[in-house]
Design a protein around this motif. Structure first.
Motif, short mmCIF file in Angstrom:
data_model
loop_
_atom_site.label_atom_id
_atom_site.label_comp_id
_atom_site.label_asym_id
_atom_site.label_seq_id
_atom_site.Cartn_x
_atom_site.Cartn_y
_atom_site.Cartn_z
N GLY A 90 0.79 -1.23 0.00
CA GLY A 90 0.00 0.00 0.00
C GLY A 90 0.82 1.28 0.00
O GLY A 90 0.41 2.29 -0.57
N ALA A 91 1.98 1.25 0.62
CA ALA A 91 2.79 2.46 0.70
C ALA A 91 3.74 2.61 -0.49
O ALA A 91 4.42 3.62 -0.60
CB ALA A 91 3.60 2.43 2.00
N LEU A 92 3.77 1.62 -1.36
CA LEU A 92 4.69 1.66 -2.49
C LEU A 92 4.12 2.43 -3.66
O LEU A 92 2.91 2.46 -3.87
CB LEU A 92 5.03 0.24 -2.94
N SER A 93 5.00 3.02 -4.44
CA SER A 93 4.58 3.70 -5.66
C SER A 93 4.17 2.66 -6.70
O SER A 93 4.56 1.49 -6.60
CB SER A 93 5.73 4.54 -6.21
N PRO A 94 3.40 3.06 -7.71
CA PRO A 94 3.05 2.11 -8.78
C PRO A 94 4.29 1.52 -9.45
O PRO A 94 4.31 0.34 -9.80
CB PRO A 94 2.24 2.95 -9.77
N GLN A 95 5.32 2.34 -9.60
CA GLN A 95 6.55 1.86 -10.22
C GLN A 95 7.21 0.77 -9.36
O GLN A 95 7.67 -0.24 -9.87
CB GLN A 95 7.54 3.01 -10.44
N ALA A 96 7.23 0.99 -8.04
CA ALA A 96 7.86 0.03 -7.14
C ALA A 96 7.08 -1.29 -7.12
O ALA A 96 7.68 -2.37 -7.14
CB ALA A 96 7.94 0.61 -5.73
N VAL A 97 5.76 -1.21 -7.12
CA VAL A 97 4.95 -2.43 -7.15
C VAL A 97 5.21 -3.19 -8.44
O VAL A 97 5.40 -4.41 -8.43
CB VAL A 97 3.44 -2.10 -6.99
N THR A 98 5.25 -2.48 -9.54
CA THR A 98 5.47 -3.12 -10.84
C THR A 98 6.86 -3.75 -10.92
O THR A 98 7.01 -4.88 -11.40
CB THR A 98 5.28 -2.09 -11.97
N VAL A 99 7.87 -3.05 -10.44
CA VAL A 99 9.22 -3.60 -10.45
C VAL A 99 9.31 -4.82 -9.53
O VAL A 99 9.94 -5.83 -9.88
CB VAL A 99 10.26 -2.52 -10.06
N LEU A 100 8.67 -4.76 -8.39
CA LEU A 100 8.69 -5.88 -7.46
C LEU A 100 8.01 -7.11 -8.06
O LEU A 100 8.55 -8.22 -8.00
CB LEU A 100 8.01 -5.47 -6.15
#
Length: 124
Positions: A90-100
């Motif tokens: 929830g606290a991650l940016s869309p970019q971070a979620v996608t990279v993860l």
């Protein structure tokens, strides 16, 4: 039962692929707008690949005759990892979620490729 799972299981494979495409679009839109993904948007982004992998695991287990097949276990573990990313991201940016998600998927792809090679070596 195996033919039933095989025949109808593909519906969920295609659903997972379609949902993943929508999730990627939502991530792009959220990143462009500069805001985080809402819980529902993150569920779509993470749930699509989780559904795909779960369906692929069921198809594989129907073909292999058991759920302890290495490929099945890797697919189910990866689907579980995507659900954890949905719940904890929830606290991650869309970019971070996608990279993860991408990093986990690449790792799973490598592990599945290795498992397939081991299965091929066992049959020769």
């Amino acid at each position: 039962l195996a033919s039933f799972v095989w025949g109808y299981g593909h519906i969920f494979v295609w659903m997972g692929i379609a949902i993943t495409g929508v999730g990627i679009e939502l991530a792009i839109e959220a990143a462009a707008a500069g805001h985080a993904l809402a819980d529902g948007e993150r569920l779509i982004l993470c749930g699509g690949p989780a559904l795909y992998l779960t369906a692929m695991a069921l198809l594989r287990s129907a073909g292999a005759g058991h759920v302890t097949d290495r490929v099945v276990v890797i697919r189910l573990a990866t689907a579980g990892a995507f659900i954890v990313i949905w719940l904890a991201g929830g606290a991650l940016s869309p970019q971070a979620v996608t990279v993860l998600i991408t990093a986990v998927a690449i790792g799973a792809g490598i592990a599945i490729g290795h498992a397939w090679r081991l299965l091929g070596a066992a049959t020769t």
